[in-house]
Design a protein around this motif. Structure first.
Motif, PDB file in Angstrom:
ATOM      1  N   LEU A  30      40.994  38.051  42.549  1.00 21.21           N
ATOM      2  CA  LEU A  30      40.260  39.296  42.307  1.00 21.21           C
ATOM      3  C   LEU A  30      39.176  39.511  43.363  1.00 21.21           C
ATOM      4  N   ARG A  31      38.470  38.434  43.728  1.00 20.49           N
ATOM      5  CA  ARG A  31      37.452  38.575  44.760  1.00 20.49           C
ATOM      6  C   ARG A  31      38.082  38.936  46.096  1.00 20.49           C
ATOM      7  N   GLY A  34      38.733  42.572  46.544  1.00 18.77           N
ATOM      8  CA  GLY A  34      37.585  43.458  46.696  1.00 18.77           C
ATOM      9  C   GLY A  34      36.667  43.535  45.502  1.00 18.77           C
ATOM     10  N   ALA A  35      36.912  42.740  44.462  1.00 17.37           N
ATOM     11  CA  ALA A  35      36.068  42.804  43.267  1.00 17.37           C
ATOM     12  C   ALA A  35      34.734  42.125  43.522  1.00 17.37           C
ATOM     13  N   SER A  36      33.687  42.661  42.911  1.00 16.35           N
ATOM     14  CA  SER A  36      32.395  41.976  42.896  1.00 16.35           C
ATOM     15  C   SER A  36      32.459  40.836  41.882  1.00 16.35           C
ATOM     16  N   GLN A  39      32.839  42.350  38.458  1.00 22.23           N
ATOM     17  CA  GLN A  39      34.178  42.906  38.256  1.00 22.23           C
ATOM     18  C   GLN A  39      35.211  41.796  38.093  1.00 22.23           C
ATOM     19  N   PRO A  83      41.826  42.003  51.274  1.00 28.36           N
ATOM     20  CA  PRO A  83      41.254  43.302  50.900  1.00 28.36           C
ATOM     21  C   PRO A  83      42.254  44.438  51.068  1.00 28.36           C
ATOM     22  N   TRP A  88      38.371  48.259  46.105  1.00 30.06           N
ATOM     23  CA  TRP A  88      38.700  47.793  44.760  1.00 30.06           C
ATOM     24  C   TRP A  88      39.369  48.859  43.898  1.00 30.06           C
ATOM     25  N   THR A 199      36.640  50.460  36.205  1.00 26.41           N
ATOM     26  CA  THR A 199      36.774  51.101  37.514  1.00 26.41           C
ATOM     27  C   THR A 199      37.867  52.151  37.422  1.00 26.41           C
ATOM     28  N   GLY A 258      39.862  45.391  35.564  1.00 34.11           N
ATOM     29  CA  GLY A 258      40.046  44.385  36.602  1.00 34.11           C
ATOM     30  C   GLY A 258      41.154  43.393  36.371  1.00 34.11           C
TER      31      GLY A 258
END
Length: 404
Positions: A30-31, A34-36, A39, A83, A88, A199, A258
Protein backbone atom coordinates in the motif's frame (compact mmCIF):
# COMPACT_ATOMS: atom_id res chain seq x y z
CA UNK A 1 -14.44 -30.81 25.90
CA UNK A 2 -11.06 -31.03 24.16
CA UNK A 3 -12.81 -32.02 20.94
CA UNK A 4 -14.99 -28.90 21.10
CA UNK A 5 -12.05 -26.60 21.75
CA UNK A 6 -9.84 -28.10 19.04
CA UNK A 7 -11.38 -26.24 16.04
CA UNK A 8 -11.55 -23.01 18.07
CA UNK A 9 -7.86 -23.22 18.90
CA UNK A 10 -7.06 -24.07 15.28
CA UNK A 11 -8.99 -20.99 14.21
CA UNK A 12 -7.05 -18.79 16.63
CA UNK A 13 -3.77 -20.13 15.28
CA UNK A 14 -4.97 -19.60 11.70
CA UNK A 15 -5.84 -15.96 12.41
CA UNK A 16 -2.55 -15.25 14.23
CA UNK A 17 -0.38 -16.90 11.58
CA UNK A 18 -2.32 -15.34 8.70
CA UNK A 19 -2.12 -11.82 10.11
CA UNK A 20 1.40 -11.85 11.54
CA UNK A 21 3.02 -13.62 8.61
CA UNK A 22 2.01 -11.16 5.91
CA UNK A 23 0.64 -7.87 7.23
CA UNK A 24 4.04 -6.32 6.51
CA UNK A 25 3.59 -7.30 2.85
CA UNK A 26 0.27 -5.45 2.79
CA UNK A 27 1.72 -2.33 4.39
CA UNK A 28 4.72 -2.35 2.05
CA UNK A 29 2.42 -2.76 -0.96
CA UNK A 30 0.00 0.00 0.00
CA UNK A 31 2.83 2.41 0.80
CA UNK A 32 4.51 1.57 -2.53
CA UNK A 33 1.24 2.37 -4.34
CA UNK A 34 1.21 5.86 -2.82
CA UNK A 35 -0.70 5.49 0.45
CA UNK A 36 0.21 7.57 3.48
CA UNK A 37 0.76 5.83 6.81
CA UNK A 38 -2.84 6.57 7.83
CA UNK A 39 -4.21 5.34 4.50
CA UNK A 40 -2.13 2.15 4.74
CA UNK A 41 -3.43 1.53 8.28
CA UNK A 42 -6.96 2.08 6.99
CA UNK A 43 -6.38 -0.43 4.18
CA UNK A 44 -5.03 -3.05 6.57
CA UNK A 45 -7.99 -2.52 8.90
CA UNK A 46 -10.69 -2.92 6.23
CA UNK A 47 -8.92 -5.91 4.67
CA UNK A 48 -8.77 -7.68 8.04
CA UNK A 49 -12.36 -6.91 8.99
CA UNK A 50 -13.66 -7.60 5.46
CA UNK A 51 -11.89 -10.95 5.22
CA UNK A 52 -13.00 -11.87 8.72
CA UNK A 53 -16.67 -11.08 8.04
CA UNK A 54 -16.54 -13.03 4.76
CA UNK A 55 -15.09 -16.06 6.56
CA UNK A 56 -17.80 -15.94 9.22
CA UNK A 57 -20.62 -15.52 6.66
CA UNK A 58 -19.39 -18.21 4.26
CA UNK A 59 -18.54 -20.67 7.05
CA UNK A 60 -21.95 -20.35 8.69
CA UNK A 61 -23.77 -20.46 5.37
CA UNK A 62 -22.04 -23.44 3.77
CA UNK A 63 -20.72 -25.27 6.87
CA UNK A 64 -17.33 -25.59 5.15
CA UNK A 65 -13.86 -24.42 6.34
CA UNK A 66 -13.66 -21.49 3.90
CA UNK A 67 -10.72 -19.43 5.18
CA UNK A 68 -10.61 -15.91 3.73
CA UNK A 69 -7.59 -13.60 3.58
CA UNK A 70 -6.17 -10.58 1.81
CA UNK A 71 -4.20 -11.08 -1.41
CA UNK A 72 -0.58 -11.39 -0.30
CA UNK A 73 0.71 -11.85 -3.87
CA UNK A 74 -1.45 -8.87 -4.85
CA UNK A 75 0.32 -6.76 -2.22
CA UNK A 76 3.66 -7.97 -3.57
CA UNK A 77 2.48 -6.86 -7.01
CA UNK A 78 1.92 -3.37 -5.61
CA UNK A 79 5.52 -3.32 -4.37
CA UNK A 80 6.81 -4.46 -7.75
CA UNK A 81 4.62 -1.96 -9.64
CA UNK A 82 5.52 1.01 -7.46
CA UNK A 83 3.81 4.42 -7.54
CA UNK A 84 0.88 4.70 -9.93
CA UNK A 85 0.67 7.64 -12.33
CA UNK A 86 -2.06 9.83 -10.89
CA UNK A 87 -1.30 8.91 -7.29
CA UNK A 88 -3.18 7.03 -4.60
CA UNK A 89 -6.72 7.81 -5.89
CA UNK A 90 -5.89 6.08 -9.18
CA UNK A 91 -4.54 3.06 -7.29
CA UNK A 92 -7.81 2.94 -5.32
CA UNK A 93 -9.70 3.00 -8.62
CA UNK A 94 -7.66 0.01 -9.79
CA UNK A 95 -8.52 -1.85 -6.56
CA UNK A 96 -12.20 -1.15 -7.22
CA UNK A 97 -12.08 -2.46 -10.79
CA UNK A 98 -10.19 -5.58 -9.71
CA UNK A 99 -12.92 -6.30 -7.14
CA UNK A 100 -15.62 -5.85 -9.79
CA UNK A 101 -13.79 -8.33 -12.04
CA UNK A 102 -13.79 -10.88 -9.21
CA UNK A 103 -17.54 -10.38 -8.75
CA UNK A 104 -18.03 -10.80 -12.51
CA UNK A 105 -16.02 -14.04 -12.40
CA UNK A 106 -18.36 -15.35 -9.73
CA UNK A 107 -21.39 -14.42 -11.84
CA UNK A 108 -20.05 -15.51 -15.24
CA UNK A 109 -18.49 -18.99 -15.29
CA UNK A 110 -17.11 -18.25 -18.77
CA UNK A 111 -14.84 -15.57 -17.34
CA UNK A 112 -13.61 -17.98 -14.70
CA UNK A 113 -12.81 -20.54 -17.38
CA UNK A 114 -10.90 -17.90 -19.34
CA UNK A 115 -8.74 -17.14 -16.31
CA UNK A 116 -8.20 -20.85 -15.72
CA UNK A 117 -7.13 -21.19 -19.39
CA UNK A 118 -4.01 -19.05 -18.82
CA UNK A 119 -1.13 -21.52 -19.18
CA UNK A 120 0.02 -22.64 -15.77
CA UNK A 121 3.77 -22.10 -16.46
CA UNK A 122 3.15 -18.52 -17.60
CA UNK A 123 0.90 -17.75 -14.63
CA UNK A 124 3.47 -19.23 -12.25
CA UNK A 125 6.28 -17.27 -13.90
CA UNK A 126 4.33 -14.01 -13.66
CA UNK A 127 3.77 -14.61 -9.95
CA UNK A 128 7.45 -15.51 -9.45
CA UNK A 129 8.48 -12.30 -11.22
CA UNK A 130 6.21 -10.31 -8.93
CA UNK A 131 7.58 -11.97 -5.79
CA UNK A 132 11.27 -12.05 -6.71
CA UNK A 133 12.17 -8.38 -6.01
CA UNK A 134 10.56 -8.53 -2.57
CA UNK A 135 12.19 -11.86 -1.73
CA UNK A 136 15.63 -10.32 -2.30
CA UNK A 137 14.97 -7.73 0.43
CA UNK A 138 16.39 -9.91 3.27
CA UNK A 139 19.72 -10.09 1.43
CA UNK A 140 19.81 -6.33 0.87
CA UNK A 141 18.84 -5.76 4.51
CA UNK A 142 21.81 -7.86 5.65
CA UNK A 143 24.10 -5.48 3.78
CA UNK A 144 22.40 -2.16 4.60
CA UNK A 145 21.01 -2.70 8.14
CA UNK A 146 22.90 -5.76 9.47
CA UNK A 147 22.38 -4.84 13.13
CA UNK A 148 18.61 -5.27 12.67
CA UNK A 149 18.54 -7.90 9.93
CA UNK A 150 20.87 -10.51 11.45
CA UNK A 151 18.71 -11.34 14.53
CA UNK A 152 15.60 -11.41 12.34
CA UNK A 153 17.14 -13.87 9.89
CA UNK A 154 18.64 -16.05 12.63
CA UNK A 155 15.25 -16.28 14.35
CA UNK A 156 13.58 -17.16 11.06
CA UNK A 157 16.14 -19.87 10.29
CA UNK A 158 15.87 -21.50 13.71
CA UNK A 159 12.07 -21.53 13.72
CA UNK A 160 12.00 -22.64 10.10
CA UNK A 161 13.99 -25.68 11.20
CA UNK A 162 12.07 -26.58 14.36
CA UNK A 163 8.62 -24.91 14.12
CA UNK A 164 8.11 -23.84 10.52
CA UNK A 165 4.57 -22.54 11.03
CA UNK A 166 5.87 -19.90 13.42
CA UNK A 167 8.98 -18.89 11.47
CA UNK A 168 7.60 -15.65 10.02
CA UNK A 169 5.69 -14.56 13.15
CA UNK A 170 8.86 -15.24 15.13
CA UNK A 171 10.91 -13.16 12.70
CA UNK A 172 8.34 -10.39 13.12
CA UNK A 173 8.72 -10.52 16.93
CA UNK A 174 12.50 -10.40 16.54
CA UNK A 175 12.16 -7.37 14.26
CA UNK A 176 9.87 -5.65 16.76
CA UNK A 177 12.37 -6.25 19.60
CA UNK A 178 15.24 -5.00 17.45
CA UNK A 179 13.27 -1.90 16.49
CA UNK A 180 12.30 -1.21 20.12
CA UNK A 181 15.94 -1.46 21.23
CA UNK A 182 17.37 0.75 18.49
CA UNK A 183 14.62 3.20 17.55
CA UNK A 184 13.71 6.47 19.19
CA UNK A 185 10.08 5.91 18.15
CA UNK A 186 9.83 9.03 16.07
CA UNK A 187 9.36 7.42 12.69
CA UNK A 188 5.76 6.34 12.94
CA UNK A 189 3.21 8.54 11.27
CA UNK A 190 0.06 6.55 11.98
CA UNK A 191 -2.01 6.63 15.14
CA UNK A 192 -2.43 3.69 17.48
CA UNK A 193 -6.22 3.72 17.31
CA UNK A 194 -8.25 2.13 14.47
CA UNK A 195 -8.96 4.60 11.69
CA UNK A 196 -10.69 4.48 8.31
CA UNK A 197 -9.70 7.07 5.72
CA UNK A 198 -11.77 7.12 2.55
CA UNK A 199 -10.39 8.11 -0.85
CA UNK A 200 -12.52 8.88 -3.89
CA UNK A 201 -11.40 6.42 -6.61
CA UNK A 202 -10.18 7.70 -9.96
CA UNK A 203 -9.80 5.68 -13.14
CA UNK A 204 -7.06 5.79 -15.77
CA UNK A 205 -6.37 3.43 -18.65
CA UNK A 206 -2.68 2.82 -17.73
CA UNK A 207 -3.70 1.88 -14.17
CA UNK A 208 -6.46 -0.42 -15.42
CA UNK A 209 -4.03 -2.26 -17.71
CA UNK A 210 -0.96 -2.08 -15.50
CA UNK A 211 -2.50 -2.64 -12.06
CA UNK A 212 -6.21 -3.59 -12.01
CA UNK A 213 -5.92 -6.45 -14.53
CA UNK A 214 -2.67 -7.92 -13.10
CA UNK A 215 -4.08 -7.61 -9.56
CA UNK A 216 -7.19 -9.51 -10.62
CA UNK A 217 -5.16 -12.22 -12.40
CA UNK A 218 -2.65 -12.63 -9.55
CA UNK A 219 -5.45 -12.83 -6.98
CA UNK A 220 -7.28 -15.45 -9.00
CA UNK A 221 -4.23 -17.50 -10.01
CA UNK A 222 -2.29 -17.32 -6.75
CA UNK A 223 -5.08 -17.20 -4.15
CA UNK A 224 -8.52 -18.36 -5.29
CA UNK A 225 -7.42 -21.23 -7.55
CA UNK A 226 -4.85 -22.80 -5.14
CA UNK A 227 -7.17 -22.12 -2.20
CA UNK A 228 -9.83 -24.14 -3.98
CA UNK A 229 -7.30 -26.89 -4.69
CA UNK A 230 -6.40 -27.12 -0.99
CA UNK A 231 -10.04 -27.59 -0.05
CA UNK A 232 -10.57 -30.19 -2.78
CA UNK A 233 -7.48 -32.00 -1.54
CA UNK A 234 -9.14 -32.35 1.88
CA UNK A 235 -12.31 -33.74 0.33
CA UNK A 236 -14.47 -30.60 0.16
CA UNK A 237 -16.36 -29.17 -2.80
CA UNK A 238 -16.15 -25.42 -2.23
CA UNK A 239 -18.89 -23.22 -3.76
CA UNK A 240 -16.46 -21.12 -5.80
CA UNK A 241 -19.13 -18.91 -7.32
CA UNK A 242 -20.46 -17.92 -3.90
CA UNK A 243 -16.93 -17.34 -2.59
CA UNK A 244 -15.98 -15.12 -5.53
CA UNK A 245 -19.15 -13.06 -5.32
CA UNK A 246 -18.76 -12.56 -1.57
CA UNK A 247 -15.05 -11.74 -1.59
CA UNK A 248 -15.41 -9.62 -4.73
CA UNK A 249 -18.10 -7.48 -3.09
CA UNK A 250 -15.93 -7.20 0.02
CA UNK A 251 -13.03 -6.03 -2.18
CA UNK A 252 -15.25 -3.42 -3.82
CA UNK A 253 -16.43 -2.17 -0.41
CA UNK A 254 -12.86 -2.09 0.96
CA UNK A 255 -11.30 -0.29 -2.01
CA UNK A 256 -12.22 3.32 -1.07
CA UNK A 257 -10.70 2.72 2.38
CA UNK A 258 -7.47 1.39 0.86
CA UNK A 259 -8.08 -2.37 0.70
CA UNK A 260 -6.62 -3.94 -2.44
CA UNK A 261 -8.22 -7.42 -2.51
CA UNK A 262 -10.05 -9.98 -0.35
CA UNK A 263 -9.99 -13.60 -1.49
CA UNK A 264 -9.96 -17.28 -0.58
CA UNK A 265 -6.96 -18.11 1.60
CA UNK A 266 -4.28 -20.30 0.06
CA UNK A 267 -1.32 -20.18 2.45
CA UNK A 268 -3.32 -20.68 5.67
CA UNK A 269 -6.21 -22.66 4.18
CA UNK A 270 -4.80 -25.99 5.34
CA UNK A 271 -4.68 -24.85 8.99
CA UNK A 272 -8.48 -24.75 9.16
CA UNK A 273 -9.30 -27.46 6.60
CA UNK A 274 -6.86 -30.16 7.68
CA UNK A 275 -7.23 -32.89 10.30
CA UNK A 276 -5.37 -30.80 12.90
CA UNK A 277 -8.45 -28.56 13.02
CA UNK A 278 -10.73 -31.49 13.96
CA UNK A 279 -10.83 -35.23 13.20
CA UNK A 280 -14.37 -34.82 11.88
CA UNK A 281 -14.38 -32.93 8.53
CA UNK A 282 -17.92 -31.73 9.25
CA UNK A 283 -16.70 -29.80 12.30
CA UNK A 284 -13.77 -27.95 10.72
CA UNK A 285 -15.91 -25.02 9.58
CA UNK A 286 -15.81 -23.88 13.22
CA UNK A 287 -12.07 -23.27 12.76
CA UNK A 288 -12.55 -21.00 9.73
CA UNK A 289 -15.33 -19.04 11.45
CA UNK A 290 -13.16 -18.59 14.55
CA UNK A 291 -10.28 -17.50 12.31
CA UNK A 292 -12.58 -14.92 10.72
CA UNK A 293 -13.51 -13.47 14.10
CA UNK A 294 -9.85 -13.45 15.15
CA UNK A 295 -8.69 -11.76 11.95
CA UNK A 296 -11.33 -9.04 12.30
CA UNK A 297 -10.24 -8.39 15.89
CA UNK A 298 -6.57 -8.31 14.91
CA UNK A 299 -7.46 -5.78 12.25
CA UNK A 300 -8.43 -3.34 14.99
CA UNK A 301 -4.73 -3.17 15.81
CA UNK A 302 -3.84 -2.06 12.29
CA UNK A 303 -2.91 1.41 13.53
CA UNK A 304 -0.45 0.00 16.06
CA UNK A 305 1.01 -2.38 13.45
CA UNK A 306 1.47 0.50 11.02
CA UNK A 307 3.11 2.64 13.69
CA UNK A 308 5.55 -0.18 14.51
CA UNK A 309 6.36 -0.58 10.83
CA UNK A 310 6.85 3.19 10.58
CA UNK A 311 9.54 3.08 13.27
CA UNK A 312 11.54 0.53 11.27
CA UNK A 313 13.75 1.19 8.26
CA UNK A 314 11.56 0.50 5.19
CA UNK A 315 14.02 -2.15 4.01
CA UNK A 316 13.58 -4.12 7.24
CA UNK A 317 9.80 -4.17 6.74
CA UNK A 318 10.35 -5.41 3.19
CA UNK A 319 12.80 -8.02 4.50
CA UNK A 320 10.20 -9.52 6.86
CA UNK A 321 7.70 -9.43 4.00
CA UNK A 322 10.20 -11.19 1.74
CA UNK A 323 10.71 -13.96 4.29
CA UNK A 324 6.93 -14.47 4.36
CA UNK A 325 6.92 -14.96 0.59
CA UNK A 326 9.84 -17.38 0.14
CA UNK A 327 7.54 -20.41 0.16
CA UNK A 328 5.18 -18.79 -2.34
CA UNK A 329 8.16 -17.98 -4.61
CA UNK A 330 9.34 -21.60 -4.47
CA UNK A 331 5.88 -22.84 -5.42
CA UNK A 332 5.60 -20.34 -8.27
CA UNK A 333 9.03 -21.26 -9.66
CA UNK A 334 8.20 -24.96 -9.49
CA UNK A 335 4.99 -24.36 -11.41
CA UNK A 336 6.75 -22.17 -13.96
CA UNK A 337 9.74 -24.40 -14.73
CA UNK A 338 8.40 -27.93 -14.28
CA UNK A 339 7.68 -28.52 -17.98
CA UNK A 340 10.84 -28.28 -20.18
CA UNK A 341 8.76 -27.59 -23.30
CA UNK A 342 7.37 -24.33 -21.87
CA UNK A 343 10.41 -23.34 -19.82
CA UNK A 344 11.71 -20.64 -22.18
CA UNK A 345 8.36 -18.85 -22.33
CA UNK A 346 8.13 -19.03 -18.54
CA UNK A 347 11.63 -17.59 -18.08
CA UNK A 348 10.86 -14.72 -20.48
CA UNK A 349 7.67 -14.01 -18.52
CA UNK A 350 9.59 -14.02 -15.25
CA UNK A 351 12.35 -11.72 -16.55
CA UNK A 352 9.92 -9.16 -17.97
CA UNK A 353 7.72 -9.18 -14.86
CA UNK A 354 10.68 -8.76 -12.51
CA UNK A 355 12.28 -6.04 -14.65
CA UNK A 356 10.34 -3.19 -13.06
CA UNK A 357 9.44 -1.57 -16.40
CA UNK A 358 6.01 0.13 -16.67
CA UNK A 359 3.16 -2.41 -16.94
CA UNK A 360 5.71 -5.19 -16.26
CA UNK A 361 3.24 -7.83 -15.04
CA UNK A 362 0.89 -7.26 -17.98
CA UNK A 363 3.68 -7.40 -20.56
CA UNK A 364 5.23 -10.45 -18.94
CA UNK A 365 1.94 -12.33 -19.14
CA UNK A 366 1.23 -11.15 -22.70
CA UNK A 367 4.68 -11.98 -24.07
CA UNK A 368 4.75 -15.36 -22.35
CA UNK A 369 1.40 -16.36 -23.85
CA UNK A 370 2.51 -15.04 -27.25
CA UNK A 371 5.66 -17.17 -27.13
CA UNK A 372 3.60 -20.28 -26.45
CA UNK A 373 1.45 -19.43 -29.49
CA UNK A 374 4.39 -18.71 -31.80
CA UNK A 375 6.50 -21.62 -30.61
CA UNK A 376 4.06 -24.45 -29.92
CA UNK A 377 5.08 -27.37 -27.81
CA UNK A 378 6.99 -29.93 -29.92
CA UNK A 379 5.63 -33.48 -30.01
CA UNK A 380 7.05 -35.53 -27.19
CA UNK A 381 10.04 -37.65 -28.12
CA UNK A 382 10.85 -41.09 -26.79
CA UNK A 383 11.00 -41.17 -23.03
CA UNK A 384 14.58 -41.80 -21.90
CA UNK A 385 15.06 -44.88 -19.80
CA UNK A 386 16.14 -44.47 -16.23
CA UNK A 387 19.32 -46.21 -15.02
CA UNK A 388 17.32 -49.00 -13.41
CA UNK A 389 15.28 -49.48 -16.55
CA UNK A 390 18.47 -49.65 -18.65
CA UNK A 391 19.95 -52.27 -16.31
CA UNK A 392 16.75 -54.30 -16.52
CA UNK A 393 16.76 -54.11 -20.33
CA UNK A 394 20.43 -55.20 -20.51
CA UNK A 395 19.72 -58.19 -18.28
CA UNK A 396 16.69 -59.13 -20.37
CA UNK A 397 18.66 -59.10 -23.62
CA UNK A 398 21.57 -60.99 -22.08
CA UNK A 399 19.17 -63.61 -20.75
CA UNK A 400 17.61 -63.96 -24.21
CA UNK A 401 21.02 -64.59 -25.75
CA UNK A 402 21.91 -67.20 -23.12
CA UNK A 403 18.73 -69.14 -23.81
CA UNK A 404 19.63 -69.24 -27.47
Amino acid sequence: MAGRLQPVLAGVVTALVGFASSFTVVLAGLRAAGASATQAASGLLVLSVGAGLCAVWLGLRHRLPLSIAWSTPGAALLVATGPVAGGWPVAVGAFLVSGLLIVATGLLPTLGRAVAAIPKPVAGAMLAGVLLPLCTAPVRALVEVPRLAVPVLLCWLLLHRFARRWAVPGALVAAAVAIALTSSGGGGNGGMRPVIELTAPQLSLPALVGLALPLFLVTMAAQNVPGTAVLVGYGYRPPLGSVLRTTGLASVAAAPAGGHAVNLAAITAALAAGPDAHPDPDRRWIASVTAGVGLALLGLGAGAATTLAGWAPPLLVEAVAGLALIGALATALTSALADPSTREAAVVTLVITASGVPLAAFWGLAVGCLMLLLFPTPPPGPTPLSDSAVDHEVRRVASAFRTR
